[in-house]
Design a protein around this motif. Structure first.
Motif, PDB file in Angstrom:
ATOM      1  N   PRO A 410       0.768  -1.248   0.027  1.00  0.00           N
ATOM      2  CA  PRO A 410      -0.040  -0.057  -0.094  1.00  0.00           C
ATOM      3  C   PRO A 410       1.016   1.104   0.095  1.00  0.00           C
ATOM      4  N   LEU A 411       0.357   2.357  -0.454  1.00  0.00           N
ATOM      5  CA  LEU A 411       1.089   3.671  -0.682  1.00  0.00           C
ATOM      6  C   LEU A 411      -0.244   4.561  -0.133  1.00  0.00           C
ATOM      7  N   GLY A 412       0.080   5.107   0.781  1.00  0.00           N
ATOM      8  CA  GLY A 412      -0.867   5.990   1.657  1.00  0.00           C
ATOM      9  C   GLY A 412      -2.008   5.013   2.198  1.00  0.00           C
ATOM     10  N   ASN A 413      -3.184   5.485   1.638  1.00  0.00           N
ATOM     11  CA  ASN A 413      -4.346   4.746   2.193  1.00  0.00           C
ATOM     12  C   ASN A 413      -5.429   4.462   0.808  1.00  0.00           C
ATOM     13  N   PRO A 414      -5.007   2.949   0.228  1.00  0.00           N
ATOM     14  CA  PRO A 414      -5.662   2.532  -0.983  1.00  0.00           C
ATOM     15  C   PRO A 414      -7.130   2.341  -0.440  1.00  0.00           C
ATOM     16  N   SER A 415      -7.941   2.355  -1.473  1.00  0.00           N
ATOM     17  CA  SER A 415      -9.413   2.334  -1.507  1.00  0.00           C
ATOM     18  C   SER A 415      -9.521   0.748  -1.104  1.00  0.00           C
ATOM     19  N   ARG A 416     -10.823   0.646  -0.334  1.00  0.00           N
ATOM     20  CA  ARG A 416     -11.278  -0.637  -0.143  1.00  0.00           C
ATOM     21  C   ARG A 416     -11.488  -1.336  -1.342  1.00  0.00           C
ATOM     22  N   HIS A 417     -11.676  -0.924  -2.533  1.00  0.00           N
ATOM     23  CA  HIS A 417     -11.917  -1.660  -3.916  1.00  0.00           C
ATOM     24  C   HIS A 417     -10.570  -2.325  -4.052  1.00  0.00           C
ATOM     25  N   ILE A 418      -9.298  -1.635  -3.748  1.00  0.00           N
ATOM     26  CA  ILE A 418      -8.207  -2.217  -4.106  1.00  0.00           C
ATOM     27  C   ILE A 418      -8.043  -3.237  -3.167  1.00  0.00           C
ATOM     28  N   ALA A 419      -8.203  -3.078  -2.049  1.00  0.00           N
ATOM     29  CA  ALA A 419      -7.870  -3.879  -0.895  1.00  0.00           C
ATOM     30  C   ALA A 419      -9.012  -5.331  -1.232  1.00  0.00           C
ATOM     31  N   HIS A 420     -10.006  -5.288  -1.651  1.00  0.00           N
ATOM     32  CA  HIS A 420     -10.784  -6.287  -2.128  1.00  0.00           C
ATOM     33  C   HIS A 420     -10.275  -7.103  -3.080  1.00  0.00           C
ATOM     34  N   ALA A 421      -9.642  -6.433  -4.082  1.00  0.00           N
ATOM     35  CA  ALA A 421      -8.901  -7.124  -5.157  1.00  0.00           C
ATOM     36  C   ALA A 421      -7.791  -7.784  -4.847  1.00  0.00           C
ATOM     37  N   PHE A 422      -7.168  -7.162  -3.641  1.00  0.00           N
ATOM     38  CA  PHE A 422      -5.683  -7.902  -3.391  1.00  0.00           C
ATOM     39  C   PHE A 422      -6.223  -9.057  -2.690  1.00  0.00           C
ATOM     40  N   THR A 423      -7.151  -9.149  -1.775  1.00  0.00           N
ATOM     41  CA  THR A 423      -7.621 -10.151  -1.068  1.00  0.00           C
ATOM     42  C   THR A 423      -7.938 -11.303  -1.975  1.00  0.00           C
ATOM     43  N   ARG A 424      -8.818 -11.241  -2.878  1.00  0.00           N
ATOM     44  CA  ARG A 424      -8.895 -12.038  -4.154  1.00  0.00           C
ATOM     45  C   ARG A 424      -7.685 -12.750  -4.588  1.00  0.00           C
ATOM     46  N   VAL A 425      -6.840 -11.920  -5.080  1.00  0.00           N
ATOM     47  CA  VAL A 425      -5.581 -12.482  -5.650  1.00  0.00           C
ATOM     48  C   VAL A 425      -4.924 -13.240  -4.405  1.00  0.00           C
ATOM     49  N   LEU A 426      -4.819 -13.017  -3.260  1.00  0.00           N
ATOM     50  CA  LEU A 426      -4.111 -13.818  -2.105  1.00  0.00           C
ATOM     51  C   LEU A 426      -4.886 -15.017  -1.831  1.00  0.00           C
ATOM     52  N   GLN A 427      -6.246 -14.763  -2.125  1.00  0.00           N
ATOM     53  CA  GLN A 427      -7.026 -16.379  -2.020  1.00  0.00           C
ATOM     54  C   GLN A 427      -6.659 -17.294  -3.133  1.00  0.00           C
ATOM     55  N   GLY A 428      -6.310 -16.706  -4.357  1.00  0.00           N
ATOM     56  CA  GLY A 428      -5.774 -17.515  -5.344  1.00  0.00           C
ATOM     57  C   GLY A 428      -4.445 -18.132  -5.276  1.00  0.00           C
ATOM     58  N   LEU A 429      -3.540 -17.288  -4.308  1.00  0.00           N
ATOM     59  CA  LEU A 429      -2.267 -17.777  -4.169  1.00  0.00           C
ATOM     60  C   LEU A 429      -2.217 -19.010  -2.976  1.00  0.00           C
TER      61      LEU A 429
END
Length: 591
Positions: A410-429
């Protein structure tokens, strides 16, 4: 890892070069000429003198080719390069064609409805590629000298990097043992010899490394391997001067200009792999026999010594990554992408063991992260975005291993939309990391596991989920992959990447990547008595928990994240100084 790109050629240079190539084509009565990215060794990374596709089109991606017709031209490349190919080519000169969705043979059939003579350099195209063209009615593939070379006045010289011996202790087997195994395979296949143009296979077979290609310690060389366990190593003799004693009397050095005559003198059956062997080599053989490459799978199945060596390399690299990530957490607002690249390489060099980085570091801030193969340069360098994310894909070459790791921070305070997408990618990993599967399963069978969380949100990514990795060799290694296109069964000892991602063009990119080795799976109580496999993680670098939406994770997924971070802290923490260790403890705290 994905090969990064930098705009090093000008699109405005393409039209006059294409015009000169068309003049050359006219002198040979050619209706088209094919310009591949590949060199004679079918390498993903090529020497400067082999950057023919970049020279003629401006496109510098690691996969693709161009078709130059008398009144039309196109660059073919896959979904990884959608943004890059548009940025680097002149749209008035080149169409861009999605490949492999559109095959060259299909496109030529439409572009040359009355048929035509299609020129190609027989050292740069495989037997399989030309056979596909020969199957198109009216298309006549014509082997010729290289037209791009003919118009390239200042073409760089061939590299002459010195070969070095790679220790048997790291390999786990001597070259003599490996040659004996391949000799047995050749006898079983009914051939006297096998010819290969794969430099990493040559390096593996002979326990040598080279210095011809940036970031990858290989020597551009061919080999003719015989069923009596002797080898003809075909290369510039000066390259091999320092390893003559290491190679021994059963390895003969043959100058590269004698390659075709050498093949022509073979009286018995000689095997070749149609998927990698250049047409020129196959046509030189009197009794050529198409067959699977007998070196590919043994090279991919790492020895216990190779796995132990690369395990240590990954721990060393994890220390460098932890120090870098802590540094990133405290950088001033004036920090740029180039600062990030330099800092990360600096931390790796401070290990005292780095021989090179394993590919050009990708450091994409904000919208640059959505360019899968982004490589920063002075023209594109930018300050790190605020309220967004930074994608860093990087790796190191160490004598004992090759690393490749991607993290998104993260740089600063990313949106919850970005965090949601990050978590989906994490679930794939996580899904790939946890899977247990039967022997015989290929990467194509597992690829969907990494994508399923994104698919639930109507999202996907246009690259494979994983690639093979060598040990102090190529960061991309075949034949196994985690990809919809790979039907090569996974086997114990193979090292692969696990790297799902998500990219929103013009906004941000997310990717997470660990390397893993395939291991036998233990049978739990009550399980069937059948052979099963699993993945063992090699990469130990914290995943930024500040971007994880814990509510999206299942109980098992949260347990995996906590368990992974506990291992990172246990394995990496003792190797860090106090301040770095305290930072790591915070980053590895349970969710």
């Amino acid at each position: 890892m994905f090969q990064s790109f930098e705009v090093t050629t000008r699109p405005d240079a393409a039209p006059p070069r294409v015009a000169r190539l068309r003049e050359w084509m006219a002198t040979r009565d050619l209706d088209a000429f094919i310009v591949p990215r590949a060199d004679a060794w079918q390498g993903e990374t090529v020497a400067a003198r082999d950057e023919r596709l970049a020279h003629i089109s401006g496109f510098t991606g690691s996969a693709g080719f161009a078709a130059i017709l008398r009144d039309r031209a196109a660059v073919f490349t896959d979904g990884r390069y959608t943004v890059q190919v548009r940025a680097q080519t002149d749209p008035a000169t080149f169409e861009t064609v999605a490949w492999p969705a559109t095959k060259l043979a299909e496109w030529l059939a439409g572009a040359l409805p009355d048929g035509g003579r299609v020129g190609f350099d027989p050292m740069l195209h495989t037997v399989a590629e030309i056979e596909a063209l020969e199957a198109v009615p009216g298309i006549e593939p014509v082997a010729t000298e290289n037209g791009v070379d003919a118009i390239w006045a200042d073409r760089p010289p061939a590299p002459l990097g010195a070969m070095t011996a790679w220790p048997d202790a790291l390999a786990g087997r001597s070259s003599a043992d490996r040659r004996a195994d391949i000799a047995k395979a050749l006898k079983k296949a009914g051939v006297d010899s096998f010819v290969t143009n794969q430099p990493d296979a040559v390096a593996w077979l002979l326990n040598i490394r080279g210095a011809d290609i940036p970031r990858t310690p290989i020597a551009q060389a061919f080999a003719l391997i015989h069923a009596d366990a002797t080898v003809d190593l075909i290369c510039a003799p000066t390259k091999a001067a320092a390893v003559i004693g290491h190679l021994g009397p059963q390895v003969r050095i043959v100058p590269e200009e004698d390659l075709i005559p050498l093949l022509g003198r073979q009286t018995g059956p000689v095997g070749y792999d149609p998927g990698t062997c250049p047409v020129a080599l196959a046509r030189a053989l009197d009794k050529g026999k198409p067959m699977p490459d007998p070196l590919a799978l043994p090279k991919a199945r790492k020895t216990d010594a190779e796995i132990a060596a690369t395990t240590e390399a990954h721990l060393r690299d994890g220390v460098a990554m932890a120090r870098f990530l802590r540094w990133l957490d405290h950088v001033p607002a004036s920090t740029t992408e180039i600062d990030v690249v330099k800092a990360l390489e600096g931390f790796r060099r401070e290990t005292g063991k780095l021989t090179d980085i394993s590919f050009e570091t990708i450091a994409g801030s904000g919208p640059h992260g959505a360019i899968v193969h982004y490589r920063v340069n002075e023209a594109t360098n930018r300050l790190l975005d605020t309220d967004s994310v930074l994608l860093v894909d990087s790796g190191g070459q160490y004598l004992d291993g090759t690393t490749d790791v991607t993290r998104t921070m993260p740089l600063g305070n990313p949106s919850r939309h970005i965090a949601h997408a990050f978590t989906r990618v994490l679930q794939g990993l996580i899904a790939i990391s946890r899977v247990v599967f039967p022997t015989g399963v290929a990467g194509a069978h597992l690829d969907a596991l990494a994508r399923a969380p994104l698919w639930m949100d109507h999202r996907d990514y246009d690259h494979g989920t994983g690639h093979g990795v060598g040990v102090h060799l190529g960061v991309h290694e075949g034949p196994a992959r985690i990809s919809r296109a790979s039907l090569v069964p996974l086997e114990s000892g193979m090292i692969l990447s696990n790297e799902p991602g998500y990219y929103r063009e013009g906004e941000y990119g997310i990717r997470l990547e660990n390397l893993m080795v395939v291991r036998p799976a233990e049978r739990p109580e009550g399980g069937d008595d059948r052979a099963m496999l699993r993945f063992e993680t090699l990469t130990w670098v914290p995943i930024d928990r500040r971007l994880i939406v814990t509510g999206l994770l299942s109980r098992d997924e949260r347990a995996w994240v906590d368990g992974y971070h506990a291992e990172v802290l246990a394995r990496i923490g003792p190797r860090l100084e106090d301040a770095d260790r305290r930072w790591l403890a915070v980053m590895c705290a349970p969710l």
